[in-house]
Design a protein around this motif. Structure first.
Motif, short mmCIF file in Angstrom:
data_model
loop_
_atom_site.label_atom_id
_atom_site.label_comp_id
_atom_site.label_asym_id
_atom_site.label_seq_id
_atom_site.Cartn_x
_atom_site.Cartn_y
_atom_site.Cartn_z
N LEU A 357 -14.63 -2.00 0.20
CA LEU A 357 -15.60 -0.90 0.00
C LEU A 357 -15.59 -0.35 -1.42
O LEU A 357 -16.62 0.07 -1.93
N PHE A 358 -14.41 -0.31 -2.03
CA PHE A 358 -14.29 0.23 -3.39
C PHE A 358 -13.41 -0.70 -4.19
O PHE A 358 -12.44 -1.23 -3.64
N GLU A 416 -14.46 7.23 4.38
CA GLU A 416 -15.56 8.19 4.36
C GLU A 416 -15.29 9.30 3.33
O GLU A 416 -16.18 9.70 2.58
N GLN A 419 -15.86 7.85 -0.06
CA GLN A 419 -17.29 7.62 -0.22
C GLN A 419 -18.01 8.92 -0.63
O GLN A 419 -18.81 8.92 -1.56
N ALA A 423 -19.69 9.57 -4.37
CA ALA A 423 -21.16 9.45 -4.33
C ALA A 423 -21.80 10.13 -5.53
O ALA A 423 -21.31 11.13 -6.00
#
Ligand code: ATP
Length: 423
Positions: A357-358, A416, A419, A423
């Motif tokens: 994801l990252f 989450e 994230q 963002a």
């Protein structure tokens, strides 16, 4: 500046090109972290200039083009810088770089005599083909021409209608008289450019020019450059490139003075009319030669200025306060102690979970304080530590680069949480 150059080398952002052979003037290599930073700049530019717009399409044209392109575009005759030579030591300089000339004059007792300025062509020649004499071609001096020579192809193969833009990122080459200031002026560099095609209309051209000036300035401030360190500078008529009707630079307040890193140019119908290209309006208007507003940014100069802007020395640490979108790693994961197998195994599990994801890194060396410093120095926005409580309750410590504050977050919510923060 020296500190940033030192950090760039030490931490693997940027190395001198061909260093084991003494380097090569005007060429640089990006290391493991530098390529991430540079790719992040390019990715963000592409997202904002192509993906999030309905009026721009992208291309990736060849670096070497039919030499006719450069003849017709005027580059073979007019893509020049004024050159002067010191009559004492025969070193050559750009006649329009007054500070460099004054610096050099100090190195000779009693000042220097300069030759008369002459025009020096910046195009880099290459020789191609298997028969002698080989055919002379050129490495592109600007990536722009690729957008113009494909204008008709793009109109025919997509549904674009004027006003629309063609965006491109790629390498350009210039035989610079005096490469220098680290990656600021090199002989091989990358550009990110938009050619925006509009009706042949003075009002429209002024409006679109103003629009792109503001958009491009916002782009840099949105990625963390303080507006105090940015300014526009309009070109005098005498300094404008051969293709430009109007030109404004976006300049950065660098340690070596205010310097350009993006140009906004009104190229009017210069290029398309030289290439004999016209536009047929699908809505029935006459045929005409569109005008062009260009935004031409340097990826390497942006990389340098983002690094300079982000570099801070605080109490006990050096920190790169890069915008998270630009940071090479978004997250670093550590086991609290490197010699506790349970912590190391758990840290690897957390790392494996978030890395799709990252862009993340796992660091097991040294003590926790040293790891924080090491991550601060390369601009990693978040560090996640796995400790003994993690084994009991599944929570981890997340430490924020800028505030150094720490929060407990459950592993299940970690993705989450990050994230939202990133963002
Ligand atoms: P300068 O006056 O500094 O030589 P320029 O006005 O010739 O630059 P442009 O032709 O407008 O530059 O090129 C657009 C952008 O490409 C520049 O704003 C810069 O970011 C980048 N660029 C141009 N030349 C170089 C170079 N030699 N090294 C690194 N980047 C460059």
């Amino acid at each position: 500046m020296e500190e940033v150059v030192g950090l760039a080398k030490r931490r693997g952002f940027i190395y001198p090109g061909s260093e084991i052979y003494g380097g090569y003037r005007g060429f640089w290599d990006y290391g493991p972290l530098g390529v991430e930073l540079k790719n992040n700049i390019k990715r963000r530019w592409w997202r904002d200039m192509v993906e999030l717009r309905e009026d721009v399409v992208g291309i990736d044209a060849a670096i070497i083009m039919n030499p006719k392109v450069w003849e017709v575009s005027g580059h073979l005759s007019a893509f020049t810088d004024p050159l002067v030579e010191c009559q004492a030591c025969h070193r050559r300089f750009r006649a329009d770089h007054e500070e460099e000339l004054a610096e050099h004059a100090k190195t000779h007792d009693g000042g220097v005599q300069w030759t008369k300025p002459k025009n020096f062509n910046l195009m880099t020649e290459v020789l191609l083909g298997a028969t002698e004499p080989k055919e002379k071609a050129y490495l592109r001096g600007e990536i722009t021409q690729g957008a113009f020579v494909n204008f008709q192809n793009i109109v025919d193969s997509t549904r674009v209608k004027i006003p629309f833009g063609i965006a491109q990122i790629g390498k350009a080459f210039r035989n610079e008289i005096t490469p220098g200031n680290f990656i600021f002026r090199s002989r091989e560099f990358e550009q990110m450019e938009l050619e925006f095609f509009i009706r042949e209309d003075k009002e429209e051209s002024r409006r679109v020019f103003g629009y792109w000036k503001e958009e491009r300035m916002k782009w840099y401030t949105g990625l963390g450059i303080n507006e105090k360190n940015l300014r526009f500078r309009d070109h005098e008529e005498s300094e404008r490139a051969h293709y430009a009707k109007a030109a404004t630079d976006i300049e950065y307040n660098s340690p070596f003075g205010w310097r350009e890193f993006e140009g906004i140019h009104d190229r009017s119908d210069w290029d398309l009319s030289r290439h004999g290209l016209i536009y047929r309006d699908p809505d029935g208007r006459d045929e005409y030669t569109p005008w062009v507003i260009e935004t031409s940014g340097g990826v390497d100069r942006a990389t340098l200025f983002f690094l300079l802007e982000a570099y801070r020395k605080e109490d006990k640490r050096v920190v790169l306060k890069l915008h998270p979108a630009l940071s090479p790693y978004k997250v670093a994961v550590f086991p609290l102690l490197a010699n506790k197998p349970d912590l190391v195994t758990k840290a690897r599990k957390v790392f494996d979970r978030i890395r799709p994801l990252f862009h993340a890194t796992l660091d097991e060396r040294g003590n926790i304080g040293k790891r924080y410093f090491a991550q601060d120095e390369i601009g990693t926005p978040f560090c996640v530590t796995i400790d003994f409580d993690t084994l009991k309750d599944g929570s981890v410590t997340v430490r924020d680069r800028d505030t150094t504050e720490q929060e407990r977050v459950s592993v299940d919510n970690l993705a989450e949480y990050l994230q939202n923060k990133l963002a």
